[in-house]
Design a protein around this motif. Structure first.
Motif, PDB file in Angstrom:
ATOM      1  N   VAL A 114     -20.234  19.261 -53.831  1.00 45.54           N
ATOM      2  CA  VAL A 114     -20.888  18.065 -54.366  1.00 45.54           C
ATOM      3  C   VAL A 114     -19.906  16.902 -54.381  1.00 45.54           C
ATOM      4  O   VAL A 114     -20.246  15.769 -54.005  1.00 45.54           O
ATOM      5  CB  VAL A 114     -21.448  18.335 -55.784  1.00 45.54           C
ATOM      6  CG1 VAL A 114     -21.821  17.058 -56.496  1.00 45.54           C
ATOM      7  CG2 VAL A 114     -22.641  19.266 -55.704  1.00 45.54           C
ATOM      8  N   GLU A 115     -18.668  17.172 -54.806  1.00 45.26           N
ATOM      9  CA  GLU A 115     -17.652  16.120 -54.836  1.00 45.26           C
ATOM     10  C   GLU A 115     -17.352  15.607 -53.430  1.00 45.26           C
ATOM     11  O   GLU A 115     -17.215  14.390 -53.219  1.00 45.26           O
ATOM     12  CB  GLU A 115     -16.374  16.652 -55.496  1.00 45.26           C
ATOM     13  CG  GLU A 115     -15.347  15.589 -55.793  1.00 45.26           C
ATOM     14  CD  GLU A 115     -15.850  14.527 -56.746  1.00 45.26           C
ATOM     15  OE1 GLU A 115     -15.475  13.355 -56.566  1.00 45.26           O
ATOM     16  OE2 GLU A 115     -16.628  14.853 -57.662  1.00 45.26           O
ATOM     17  N   GLN A 116     -17.255  16.521 -52.456  1.00 44.61           N
ATOM     18  CA  GLN A 116     -17.023  16.112 -51.069  1.00 44.61           C
ATOM     19  C   GLN A 116     -18.181  15.260 -50.559  1.00 44.61           C
ATOM     20  O   GLN A 116     -17.958  14.250 -49.882  1.00 44.61           O
ATOM     21  CB  GLN A 116     -16.852  17.333 -50.164  1.00 44.61           C
ATOM     22  CG  GLN A 116     -15.540  18.055 -50.333  1.00 44.61           C
ATOM     23  CD  GLN A 116     -15.472  19.324 -49.494  1.00 44.61           C
ATOM     24  OE1 GLN A 116     -16.444  19.723 -48.864  1.00 44.61           O
ATOM     25  NE2 GLN A 116     -14.315  19.969 -49.504  1.00 44.61           N
ATOM     26  N   ASN A 117     -19.408  15.668 -50.891  1.00 42.77           N
ATOM     27  CA  ASN A 117     -20.573  14.885 -50.457  1.00 42.77           C
ATOM     28  C   ASN A 117     -20.564  13.498 -51.077  1.00 42.77           C
ATOM     29  O   ASN A 117     -20.885  12.511 -50.416  1.00 42.77           O
ATOM     30  CB  ASN A 117     -21.871  15.622 -50.815  1.00 42.77           C
ATOM     31  CG  ASN A 117     -22.105  16.833 -49.956  1.00 42.77           C
ATOM     32  OD1 ASN A 117     -21.458  17.021 -48.928  1.00 42.77           O
ATOM     33  ND2 ASN A 117     -23.024  17.683 -50.384  1.00 42.77           N
ATOM     34  N   LYS A 118     -20.200  13.419 -52.361  1.00 45.54           N
ATOM     35  CA  LYS A 118     -20.119  12.108 -53.019  1.00 45.54           C
ATOM     36  C   LYS A 118     -19.062  11.239 -52.346  1.00 45.54           C
ATOM     37  O   LYS A 118     -19.276  10.052 -52.119  1.00 45.54           O
ATOM     38  CB  LYS A 118     -19.782  12.271 -54.504  1.00 45.54           C
ATOM     39  CG  LYS A 118     -20.943  12.671 -55.363  1.00 45.54           C
ATOM     40  CD  LYS A 118     -20.520  12.732 -56.822  1.00 45.54           C
ATOM     41  CE  LYS A 118     -21.656  13.190 -57.696  1.00 45.54           C
ATOM     42  NZ  LYS A 118     -21.242  13.296 -59.110  1.00 45.54           N
ATOM     43  N   GLN A 119     -17.912  11.846 -52.049  1.00 40.96           N
ATOM     44  CA  GLN A 119     -16.830  11.101 -51.412  1.00 40.96           C
ATOM     45  C   GLN A 119     -17.261  10.617 -50.029  1.00 40.96           C
ATOM     46  O   GLN A 119     -17.005   9.470 -49.661  1.00 40.96           O
ATOM     47  CB  GLN A 119     -15.571  11.974 -51.304  1.00 40.96           C
ATOM     48  CG  GLN A 119     -14.359  11.239 -50.794  1.00 40.96           C
ATOM     49  CD  GLN A 119     -13.933  10.125 -51.720  1.00 40.96           C
ATOM     50  OE1 GLN A 119     -14.020  10.245 -52.941  1.00 40.96           O
ATOM     51  NE2 GLN A 119     -13.475   9.037 -51.157  1.00 40.96           N
ATOM     52  N   ALA A 120     -17.916  11.504 -49.254  1.00 47.92           N
ATOM     53  CA  ALA A 120     -18.378  11.119 -47.919  1.00 47.92           C
ATOM     54  C   ALA A 120     -19.409   9.993 -48.021  1.00 47.92           C
ATOM     55  O   ALA A 120     -19.373   9.036 -47.224  1.00 47.92           O
ATOM     56  CB  ALA A 120     -18.974  12.332 -47.208  1.00 47.92           C
ATOM     57  N   ALA A 121     -20.318  10.096 -48.981  1.00 53.31           N
ATOM     58  CA  ALA A 121     -21.327   9.049 -49.164  1.00 53.31           C
ATOM     59  C   ALA A 121     -20.658   7.738 -49.553  1.00 53.31           C
ATOM     60  O   ALA A 121     -21.035   6.664 -49.061  1.00 53.31           O
ATOM     61  CB  ALA A 121     -22.334   9.475 -50.227  1.00 53.31           C
ATOM     62  N   GLU A 122     -19.657   7.802 -50.416  1.00 52.10           N
ATOM     63  CA  GLU A 122     -18.937   6.589 -50.825  1.00 52.10           C
ATOM     64  C   GLU A 122     -18.205   5.972 -49.639  1.00 52.10           C
ATOM     65  O   GLU A 122     -18.193   4.750 -49.478  1.00 52.10           O
ATOM     66  CB  GLU A 122     -17.961   6.922 -51.954  1.00 52.10           C
ATOM     67  CG  GLU A 122     -17.238   5.730 -52.518  1.00 52.10           C
ATOM     68  CD  GLU A 122     -18.170   4.724 -53.156  1.00 52.10           C
ATOM     69  OE1 GLU A 122     -17.878   3.516 -53.057  1.00 52.10           O
ATOM     70  OE2 GLU A 122     -19.184   5.126 -53.746  1.00 52.10           O
ATOM     71  N   ASP A 123     -17.608   6.830 -48.805  1.00 46.72           N
ATOM     72  CA  ASP A 123     -16.923   6.322 -47.611  1.00 46.72           C
ATOM     73  C   ASP A 123     -17.905   5.622 -46.673  1.00 46.72           C
ATOM     74  O   ASP A 123     -17.622   4.536 -46.151  1.00 46.72           O
ATOM     75  CB  ASP A 123     -16.215   7.461 -46.871  1.00 46.72           C
ATOM     76  CG  ASP A 123     -15.035   8.010 -47.656  1.00 46.72           C
ATOM     77  OD1 ASP A 123     -14.583   7.333 -48.609  1.00 46.72           O
ATOM     78  OD2 ASP A 123     -14.570   9.127 -47.316  1.00 46.72           O
ATOM     79  N   ARG A 124     -19.056   6.266 -46.436  1.00 46.30           N
ATOM     80  CA  ARG A 124     -20.066   5.651 -45.566  1.00 46.30           C
ATOM     81  C   ARG A 124     -20.535   4.323 -46.149  1.00 46.30           C
ATOM     82  O   ARG A 124     -20.690   3.334 -45.427  1.00 46.30           O
ATOM     83  CB  ARG A 124     -21.262   6.586 -45.394  1.00 46.30           C
ATOM     84  CG  ARG A 124     -21.012   7.740 -44.457  1.00 46.30           C
ATOM     85  CD  ARG A 124     -22.302   8.454 -44.093  1.00 46.30           C
ATOM     86  NE  ARG A 124     -23.095   8.868 -45.234  1.00 46.30           N
ATOM     87  CZ  ARG A 124     -23.022  10.057 -45.821  1.00 46.30           C
ATOM     88  NH1 ARG A 124     -22.177  10.962 -45.386  1.00 46.30           N
ATOM     89  NH2 ARG A 124     -23.799  10.348 -46.849  1.00 46.30           N
TER      90      ARG A 124
END
Length: 188
Positions: A114-124
């Motif tokens: 979940v944290e990785q997905n949040k980080q990836a979404a924030e990066d995008r």
């Protein structure tokens, strides 16, 4: 004046409601419907909602074992069953601990994902935000350039209109000059 007593269908039980016929539910939906009807007969009555069943926990191992079975001869025939029961209980406890650790590991993996997905979404989102800002800047610059070119063209139009007026006046003067001779006759 005396009020007559109410007559009931059941003699011997005055004032009681009639018993409802027994209805057997044939499907789960029908069973649910019957339960809801029973609840709605008396809406003031509090409906009990059962708590979630508690998770099974094995009994903790004893801190001090009083009757330790040894390997000496002379154990009775009942001792094997006691040993078997203790062994089964210990295996259950170990299985429970293994399952709990697997569950905790799965939870940790899930939270990491979940944290990785949040980080990836924030990066995008940041990348797209940056792209939008660049596009906004380009549009702003283009708009400023367009306004400046419009202003310059208006100035040029104003200047050209001024020039054209000046040109017209000069042409008129030339025409006037053309009527007058360029040399004066009779004078040297």
């Amino acid at each position: 004046m005396a009020v007559p007593a109410q007559k009931s269908n059941n003699p011997g039980k005055p004032g009681k409601k009639e018993a409802q016929p027994l209805i057997i539910a044939k499907t789960p939906a029908e069973e649910q419907r019957l339960k809801l009807e029973r609840l709605m007969r008396n809406p003031e009555k509090i409906a009990s909602i059962p708590d979630r069943p508690k998770e099974w926990n094995p009994r903790a191992p004893p801190e001090f074992v009083r009757d330790v079975m040894g390997s000496s001869a002379g154990a009775g025939s009942g001792e094997f069953h006691v040993y078997r029961h203790l062994r089964r209980r210990e295996y259950q406890r170990q299985d429970f601990l293994d399952k709990m650790s697997e569950k905790q590991n799965a939870d940790i993996k899930y939270l990491d994902k979940v944290e990785q997905n949040k980080q990836a979404a924030e990066d995008r989102t940041a990348k797209r935000r940056k792209k939008r800002e660049k596009l906004k800047q380009k549009k702003l610059i283009a708009k400023k350039g367009k306004i400046e070119t419009n202003n310059e063209s208006e100035d040029e139009v104003d200047k050209s209109s001024d020039k054209s007026e000046d040109d017209k006046e000069e042409e008129e003067e030339r025409e006037d000059d053309a009527e007058t001779p360029s040399f004066i006759m009779g004078k040297k």
